[in-house]
Design a protein around this motif. Structure first.
Motif, short mmCIF file in Angstrom:
data_model
loop_
_atom_site.label_atom_id
_atom_site.label_comp_id
_atom_site.label_asym_id
_atom_site.label_seq_id
_atom_site.Cartn_x
_atom_site.Cartn_y
_atom_site.Cartn_z
N LYS A 462 0.84 -1.20 0.00
CA LYS A 462 0.00 0.00 0.00
C LYS A 462 0.87 1.25 0.00
CE LYS A 462 -2.31 -0.81 3.73
NZ LYS A 462 -3.29 -0.61 4.82
N GLU A 463 0.51 2.23 -0.81
CA GLU A 463 1.27 3.47 -0.87
C GLU A 463 1.19 4.21 0.46
OE1 GLU A 463 0.14 5.87 -4.14
OE2 GLU A 463 0.54 4.33 -5.66
N ASN A 464 0.01 4.20 1.05
CA ASN A 464 -0.18 4.82 2.36
C ASN A 464 -0.53 3.73 3.35
OD1 ASN A 464 -0.90 6.23 4.62
ND2 ASN A 464 -2.49 7.48 3.63
N PRO A 465 0.33 3.45 4.34
CA PRO A 465 0.08 2.36 5.29
C PRO A 465 -1.26 2.48 6.02
CG PRO A 465 2.32 3.17 5.51
CD PRO A 465 1.62 4.12 4.60
N LYS A 466 -1.77 3.71 6.15
CA LYS A 466 -3.03 3.90 6.87
C LYS A 466 -4.25 3.84 5.96
CE LYS A 466 -0.99 6.50 10.67
NZ LYS A 466 -1.04 7.72 11.50
N GLU A 467 -4.02 3.57 4.67
CA GLU A 467 -5.14 3.47 3.73
C GLU A 467 -5.97 2.23 4.05
OE1 GLU A 467 -5.94 2.75 -1.07
OE2 GLU A 467 -3.97 2.42 -0.19
N PRO A 468 -7.29 2.38 4.24
CA PRO A 468 -8.14 1.21 4.50
C PRO A 468 -8.06 0.23 3.34
CG PRO A 468 -9.32 3.24 4.98
CD PRO A 468 -8.06 3.64 4.27
N TYR A 469 -7.92 -1.05 3.68
CA TYR A 469 -7.65 -2.06 2.64
C TYR A 469 -8.44 -3.32 2.94
CZ TYR A 469 -4.91 -5.32 -0.25
OH TYR A 469 -4.51 -6.27 -1.16
N PHE A 470 -9.14 -3.83 1.92
CA PHE A 470 -9.89 -5.08 2.03
C PHE A 470 -9.39 -6.06 0.98
CE2 PHE A 470 -13.76 -7.46 0.41
CZ PHE A 470 -13.73 -8.44 1.40
N LEU A 471 -9.03 -7.26 1.42
CA LEU A 471 -8.59 -8.31 0.50
C LEU A 471 -9.43 -9.55 0.72
CD1 LEU A 471 -6.52 -9.39 -1.60
CD2 LEU A 471 -5.20 -10.24 0.33
N PHE A 472 -9.99 -10.06 -0.37
CA PHE A 472 -10.73 -11.32 -0.33
C PHE A 472 -9.94 -12.36 -1.09
CE2 PHE A 472 -13.87 -14.26 -2.27
CZ PHE A 472 -14.30 -14.86 -1.08
N ASP A 473 -9.62 -13.46 -0.42
CA ASP A 473 -8.74 -14.47 -0.99
C ASP A 473 -9.44 -15.83 -1.02
OD1 ASP A 473 -5.96 -15.56 -1.71
OD2 ASP A 473 -6.47 -16.73 0.07
N VAL A 474 -9.27 -16.56 -2.12
CA VAL A 474 -9.76 -17.93 -2.24
C VAL A 474 -8.56 -18.83 -2.45
CG1 VAL A 474 -11.24 -19.52 -3.53
CG2 VAL A 474 -11.92 -17.13 -3.28
N THR A 475 -8.26 -19.71 -1.49
CA THR A 475 -7.07 -20.56 -1.59
C THR A 475 -7.29 -21.70 -2.58
OG1 THR A 475 -7.67 -22.11 0.17
CG2 THR A 475 -6.61 -20.04 0.84
N MET A 476 -6.23 -22.44 -2.84
CA MET A 476 -6.30 -23.52 -3.84
C MET A 476 -5.66 -24.82 -3.35
SD MET A 476 -7.57 -23.99 -6.82
CE MET A 476 -7.54 -25.39 -7.96
N GLN A 477 -4.82 -24.76 -2.35
CA GLN A 477 -3.98 -25.90 -1.95
C GLN A 477 -4.76 -27.21 -1.76
OE1 GLN A 477 -1.02 -25.64 1.47
NE2 GLN A 477 -2.51 -27.06 2.36
N ASN A 478 -5.91 -27.14 -1.09
CA ASN A 478 -6.60 -28.36 -0.67
C ASN A 478 -7.67 -28.83 -1.65
OD1 ASN A 478 -5.01 -28.10 1.58
ND2 ASN A 478 -6.61 -27.22 2.85
N HIS A 479 -7.62 -28.37 -2.88
CA HIS A 479 -8.64 -28.75 -3.85
C HIS A 479 -8.68 -30.26 -4.03
CE1 HIS A 479 -11.06 -28.88 -7.49
NE2 HIS A 479 -11.39 -27.62 -7.25
N GLY A 480 -9.85 -30.77 -4.37
CA GLY A 480 -10.09 -32.20 -4.48
C GLY A 480 -9.19 -32.91 -5.47
N GLY A 481 -9.16 -34.23 -5.32
CA GLY A 481 -8.27 -35.07 -6.11
C GLY A 481 -7.11 -35.49 -5.23
N TYR A 482 -7.42 -36.19 -4.12
CA TYR A 482 -6.40 -36.50 -3.12
C TYR A 482 -5.73 -37.84 -3.43
CZ TYR A 482 -9.42 -32.97 -1.12
OH TYR A 482 -10.18 -31.85 -0.94
N THR A 483 -5.17 -37.92 -4.65
CA THR A 483 -4.57 -39.18 -5.12
C THR A 483 -3.16 -38.99 -5.65
OG1 THR A 483 -5.60 -38.84 -7.29
CG2 THR A 483 -6.82 -40.18 -5.70
N ASP A 484 -2.53 -37.89 -5.27
CA ASP A 484 -1.19 -37.58 -5.77
C ASP A 484 -0.17 -38.43 -5.01
OD1 ASP A 484 1.26 -36.53 -6.50
OD2 ASP A 484 0.49 -34.49 -6.67
N THR A 485 0.37 -39.45 -5.68
CA THR A 485 1.31 -40.35 -5.01
C THR A 485 2.65 -39.69 -4.72
OG1 THR A 485 1.98 -41.20 -7.18
CG2 THR A 485 0.25 -42.41 -6.00
N ALA A 486 2.93 -38.56 -5.38
CA ALA A 486 4.19 -37.86 -5.14
C ALA A 486 4.16 -37.08 -3.83
CB ALA A 486 4.49 -36.92 -6.31
N TYR A 487 2.95 -36.81 -3.32
CA TYR A 487 2.83 -36.05 -2.07
C TYR A 487 2.83 -37.02 -0.89
CZ TYR A 487 0.79 -33.29 1.70
OH TYR A 487 0.56 -32.67 2.90
N LYS A 488 3.72 -36.80 0.03
CA LYS A 488 3.82 -37.65 1.22
C LYS A 488 3.43 -36.84 2.45
CE LYS A 488 5.40 -40.93 -1.37
NZ LYS A 488 4.50 -42.05 -1.75
#
Length: 674
Positions: A462-488
Motif C-alpha cells: 500500500k502506498e499509504n500504510p493507513k489506507e483502509p484495505y480489504f482483501l478477499f482471498d480464495v485458496t487452492m492448496q486443498n482442492h479435491g483429487g487426493y490421489t497424488d502419489t508424489a505427495y507424502k
C-alpha cells in the motif's frame, strides 16, 4: 482420376484397419478389468470378454465387407425408409442402457414407464438431429459419439464431486478442465464394455451407406426452418408446462442425484435443467419488498466504541473442513492444532454452507453478498445471473474508503470470476499469473503458505500504510483429487485406512501451519487488522470414512446430524481487542454481517435486516434452518411465521440480484441510508 481414387481407397482402408486394431488393443489391455480380480470365480467376466472380442470381430467383418462392396464405385444416398427409424429407436434404447449402466446404481429399481420415457427423449433428440442434418448416417454417428461422451461426463463429474453433471456445468467447463488434472481417472467395467460396443457401432455407421430425407435445396431449407420452429415450441413447452409433475416426477433440486437415479439420467438432467432460470419467489412484488425494507430498524446500534480496522483480510479456504465435528476418531498427530489454540481476540465456530464436495463459488457468493444460494440450488450466480453490477461487502467497504482487491492462485476465468469480480466492483484481481514461478506448490497447487506470503506482500505494498484495505482471498492448496502419489503427508488415521483421507488430513495440517504463520505475522502489525477465514465445503471423500466416524449412513441420520456434513469451520480474529466467543453456529450468508458487527464500520440496511433475521433464524442452508429455540427444521416442515420470513428474505435477494426487479439501491448501500 483412377489413381487418385485408389490412393484414397488405400488410405481409407489403412485408417479403418488402424481404427479396429486400436479397439482390439484397448479391449485386450482392459482384460483384467472385465474379468475381475478372481478369474476362476468369475466365469461371467470371461464370457463378457469373449463376447466383446466376438463383437469386435463381427463388426470388423461387416465393415470390411461394406468397404469392399463400395470399392466398385460410390453410390448416391438413398431415401430414408421405415426401418431406419426402427434402427434409430433401437439405438435410443441402447444409448439409454449405456448411460444408466455406467451411471445409475439403481437402474434395476427404475419403473418401466420411466425407462421408456428416457428412450423416448433420446429418440426425439436423435430425430431433431436427423431433420437438421438430413442424413441418417451422420445422425447416428453424431448421436452415438455425443451420448458416449456424455455418459463419461456424467460418470466422472459425479465421481469427482459427489454431485451429478447439470446444465449449469456447461458454462463452467473451463473450471472443470482446469482442476481435472488433480483427479485419478479409472475406467469401470461398464465403461469399458459400452465404450467398446459404442466404438464398434460408430465404426459401422461410419462405413455404412447414407440415407436422406429430402434432396432438393429448397426442401432442405423448409425442413430445417420447420424444425427450428418445432424445436422453439418444444422448448417453450419444456420450460413453461408442468410436464414433469404430470408424469409423476418429483424433482429434487437439492439432491439432483436422487432424481437422476429414480427417473433416469436423461430425464433427471432435463428435469433439473428446467428450473435453472432465475425466477421471482412466490408472491413477489416490488411493493412487498419496499414494505419489508421500511420495517428494518437501523437505529439501535451500540458499536460506537469498537475499532475500525485498517486492514480486513477475508480468506475462503478451499475444502477446509473439520471432520471431528462428526465424531471422535484417532489420528497419528494433530492436524488443526493452531486453529484449536486460537482463543484471544477470536470469535469462532462453524458456518453452514449449501454445498459438499464442490461448487466453491456458491459459498463465496453467500459471504460477499449476504444472499443464500439455497433458493437456486442448481445454479452458480457468478455464472448464470451476473449480468450487471452487484451490491456486496465490496461496495459497503469501498463506500467507506477501502481499496478492495481479490486474490485466487488459479485461473481468473474459473467460475467466471474475472467478470464476476468486476461486477462486484473489486479494484484489482490477483490470479495465478501474479504469483512467482518459485512460489511453493503442493500437488501442483499454490500452497497456503505461498498464498499467505502473497497476501502479506499485498498489504505491505500500500502506498499509504493507513489506507483502509480489504482483501478477499480464495485458496487452492486443498482442492479435491487426493490421489497424488508424489505427495507424502504426515497424518494418518488409526483404525481406518484410505490414502485419500490421509492425504486430505495431511493437507489440513499444511493449512494449519500456514495459518499460524499468517496470524503470527499480523499479531504485532502496526495497523489494526482483522482476519476472517472460513471453509467453502467438505471435500469429496469416501462415504465409508464418514460412516466409520459416525457409525451410520448420512441418509439414516437426523437433520441435526446431517447439518454437520455442511458445517465448515470459521473464525474472526483481530490484532486488537474484540469479544471472544467459541462454539457459534451460523451460516455463510450471515458471516460478513457478523464480521461488520465487530467493527465501527457503517452497515447497510440489508446488513441490519440480516442481523435481525439471524436472531430468528440463526443458521440456514439448503437442508433447513435453525429456529430461535435452537431446533433444526426442514424447509418443508416450517410453520406459517417462518414461511413468511423465508419469502421475505428470498424476495430481497431476488430484488438485489435480478436485473429488472426494481432494485432498492438505498437498501443495499451505505449512501443515503439512515
Amino acid at each position: 482420376m483412377k489413381k487418385l481414387t485408389d490412393i484414397r481407397l488405400r488410405s481409407a482402408f489403412a485408417a479403418g484397419f488402424f481404427y479396429w486394431t486400436l479397439i482390439l488393443v484397448f479391449l485386450t489391455s482392459k482384460y483384467p478389468s472385465i474379468i475381475g480380480n478372481n478369474p476362476e470365480a468369475n466365469g461371467s467376466g470371461i464370457l463378457q470378454f469373449m463376447a466383446l472380442v466376438a463383437a469386435v470381430a463381427f463388426s470388423f467383418s461387416v465393415w470390411l465387407w461394406n468397404f469392399l462392396k463400395r470399392e466398385s464405385g460410390k453410390r448416391d444416398a438413398g431415401k430414408i425408409k421405415i426401418w431406419h427409424f426402427l434402427i434409430t429407436l433401437a439405438n435410443s434404447f441402447y444409448i439409454f442402457l449405456q448411460i444408466e449402466f455406467i451411471n445409475n446404481p439403481l437402474l434395476k429399481d427404475m419403473e418401466t414407464g420411466y425407462m421408456a420415457l428416457n428412450v423416448v427423449f433420446i429418440f426425439v433428440l436423435l430425430m431433431l438431429l436427423m431433420l437438421i442434418l438430413n442424413s441418417w448416417r451422420r445422425t447416428m454417428l453424431a448421436g452415438n459419439i455425443f451420448f458416449l461422451a456424455m455418459s463419461l461426463v456424467f460418470y466422472f463429474v459425479y465421481l469427482f464431486r459427489g454431485e451429478p453433471f447439470q446444465f449449469i456445468d456447461i458454462f463452467s467447463a473451463g473450471t472443470a478442465m482446469e482442476v481435472a488434472g488433480g483427479y485419478d481417472f479409472q475406467l469401470t467395467r461398464e465403461i469399458i464394455i459400452f465404450g467398446v460396443t459404442s466404438f464398434c457401432s460408430i465404426g459401422l455407421y461410419w462405413q455404412s451407406e447414407d440415407y436422406i430425407l429430402v434432396r432438393k435445396p429448397k426442401w432442405k431449407v423448409l425442413m430445417r426452418g420447420l424444425t427450428a420452429v418445432f424445436a422453439a415450441g418444444l422448448s417453450f413447452i419444456y420450460l413453461n408446462v408442468g410436464w414433469n409433475g404430470a408424469l409423476g416426477i418429483l424433482t429434487d433440486l437439492y439432491r439432483p442425484y436422487k432424481t437422476y437415479e429414480e427417473y433416469g439420467t436423461t430425464v433427471g438432467f432435463l428435469c433439473v435443467a428446467k428450473y435453472m432460470r432465475l425466477t421471482p419467489p412466490e408472491g413477489y412484488s416490488e411493493k412487498a419488498v419496499k414494505d419489508t425494507a421500511k420495517d428494518v430498524d437501523t437505529s439501535s446500534d451500540d458499536r460506537g466504541n469498537k475499532t475500525k480496522p485498517v486492514n480486513i483480510i477475508a480468506i475462503m479456504n478451499e475444502s477446509w473442513a473439520d471432520y471431528r465435528l462428526l465424531g471422535d476418531f484417532n489420528v497419528t498427530q494433530p492436524y488443526m492444532e493452531f486453529y484449536d489454540s486460537m482463543k484471544e481476540n477470536t470469535i469462532k465456530g462453524h458456518t453452514l454452507v449449501c454445498i459438499r464436495g464442490g461448487g466453491t463459488a456458491k459459498t463465496e457468493y453467500e459471504f460477499l453478498t449476504g444472499n443464500s444460494v439455497k433458493r437456486f440450488p442448481g445454479m452458480v450466480p457468478y455464472v448464470s445471473y451476473f449480468t450487471h453490477d452487484q451490491y456486496s461487502l465490496v461496495t459497503t467497504l469501498k463506500s467507506q474508503g477501502y481499496r478492495a482487491e481479490a486474490m485466487h492462485p488459479n485461473k481468473g476465468s474459473n467460475w467466471k470470476r474475472t467478470s464476476a469480480y468486476r461486477m462486484l466492483q473489486f479494484d484489482e484481481f490477483y490470479t495465478i499469473d501474479d504469483f512467482a514461478s518459485s512460489a511453493k506448490r503442493i500437488r501442483q497447487h499454490i500452497s497456503d503458505q505461498a498464498n499467505y506470503e502473497k497476501i502479506i506482500e499485498s498489504v505491505n505494498q500500500k502506498e499509504n500504510p493507513k489506507e483502509p484495505y480489504f482483501l478477499f482471498d480464495v485458496t487452492m492448496q486443498n482442492h479435491g483429487g487426493y490421489t497424488d502419489t508424489a505427495y507424502k503427508g504426515d497424518v494418518n488415521t488409526v483404525g481406518y485406512t484410505n490414502s485419500s483421507v490421509n492425504q486430505y488430513l495431511s493437507l489440513l495440517k499444511e493449512s494449519d501451519d500456514a495459518l499460524k504463520y499468517l496470524i503470527e505475522y499480523f499479531e504485532d502489525y502496526d495497523e489494526p487488522t482483522m482476519i476472517v477465514m472460513f471453509g467453502d465445503h467438505y471435500p469429496d471423500l469416501p462415504e465409508s470414512f464418514t460412516e466409520w466416524i459416525t457409525g451410520e449412513k448420512f441418509e439414516e441420520s437426523t437433520l441435526e446430524e446431517q447439518e454437520k456434513y455442511f458445517a465448515t469451520p470459521f473464525f474472526i480474529w483481530a490484532n486488537y481487542d474484540i469479544p471472544e466467543e467459541e462454539g457459534i453456529l451460523t451460516s455463510t450468508n450471515y458471516l460478513s454481517t457478523l464480521m461488520l458487527e465487530q467493527t465501527n464500520l457503517k452497515m447497510t440496511p440489508y446488513n441490519y435486516y440480516l442481523s435481525g433475521l439471524m436472531e430468528k433464524m440463526p443458521a440456514l442452508n439448503h437442508l433447513g434452518y435453525i429456529d430461535d429455540k435452537g431446533g433444526y427444521i426442514r424447509w418443508e416442515d416450517m410453520d406459517t411465521d417462518y414461511k413468511k420470513l423465508e419469502l421475505q428474505y428470498e424476495a430481497l435477494q431476488y430484488n438485489e440480484l435480478a436485473k429488472d426487479a426494481g432494485r432498492l439501491d438505498n437498501f443495499f448501500t451505505i449512501k443515503n441510508s439512515p
